[in-house]
Design an enzyme around this catalytic site. Sequence first.
Site, PDB file in Angstrom:
ATOM      1  N   ASN A 102      16.961  35.367  38.696  1.00  0.00           N
ATOM      2  CA  ASN A 102      16.302  34.001  38.699  1.00  0.00           C
ATOM      3  C   ASN A 102      17.129  33.192  39.690  1.00  0.00           C
ATOM      4  O   ASN A 102      18.101  33.813  40.317  1.00  0.00           O
ATOM      5  CB  ASN A 102      16.383  33.329  37.303  1.00  0.00           C
ATOM      6  CG  ASN A 102      15.328  32.428  37.066  1.00  0.00           C
ATOM      7  OD1 ASN A 102      14.829  31.750  37.914  1.00  0.00           O
ATOM      8  ND2 ASN A 102      14.640  32.499  35.816  1.00  0.00           N
ATOM      9  N   HIS A 132      40.419  39.435  42.065  1.00  0.00           N
ATOM     10  CA  HIS A 132      41.254  39.353  42.915  1.00  0.00           C
ATOM     11  C   HIS A 132      42.887  39.678  42.300  1.00  0.00           C
ATOM     12  O   HIS A 132      43.235  38.730  41.402  1.00  0.00           O
ATOM     13  CB  HIS A 132      41.257  37.876  43.622  1.00  0.00           C
ATOM     14  CG  HIS A 132      40.226  37.427  44.646  1.00  0.00           C
ATOM     15  ND1 HIS A 132      40.024  37.947  45.835  1.00  0.00           N
ATOM     16  CD2 HIS A 132      38.631  37.067  44.047  1.00  0.00           C
ATOM     17  CE1 HIS A 132      38.671  37.650  46.157  1.00  0.00           C
ATOM     18  NE2 HIS A 132      37.886  37.372  45.264  1.00  0.00           N
TER      19      HIS A 132
END
Length: 211
Positions: A102, A132
Amino acid sequence: MIGVIKKIVKTIISQSQSRGIYYVFLMNFSHLIGMIRGLFYRLLYLKNINASIFSLQSNSRIEVFNKDSRVNIGKFVFIRKNASLRIDFNGVLKLEDNVFINDNCNINCVNKILIGKNTKIAPNVCINDHDHNYKSKTGDHLIRGEVTIGENVWIGSNVVILRNTKIGDNAVIAAGSVVKGDVPPNTLFINKRDNRFINMIGEEKDVSKAN
């Protein structure tokens, strides 16, 4: 290809009976534009994308940043507006048949993400197969993992799916959840988080039961 065309014709006839011919025309014109955009990205990343017929609606994009990155898209995958699919390094992103993504979704793949057949993803969902590594002193600032989402899964709005997550077939992920780890098949996953804040002098308060 003949089987795909037969399915398209059958679907149009069925929709015309329930929606009305005019509205089916408008809807399928939008789908046609989306399929043309999908074809454009297939040609743009000819060596990276292996795909059947799929629809990529306006302002959605696929970005491939490495010659070794791979994208596999099955039949009748439908990606709505403002979605972003990014693949880098040796990343492999696989969307199986009839996956629906969506509006405003983000998928970031640097290793491996698999989304199984008939899975539906609501708006504003973010899927990452990496973190990260802010502690790293080397040039590699990523911690890589995998995300596997089974078949016929429903993922609610504003869900965040983190690396090293496996969601079993027929599972439902409640809206707003943050998912990391294993979700068994045929289950409802609800990630309940307390509402807390820490004021400027270091005092912590639980506001989840304030009312």
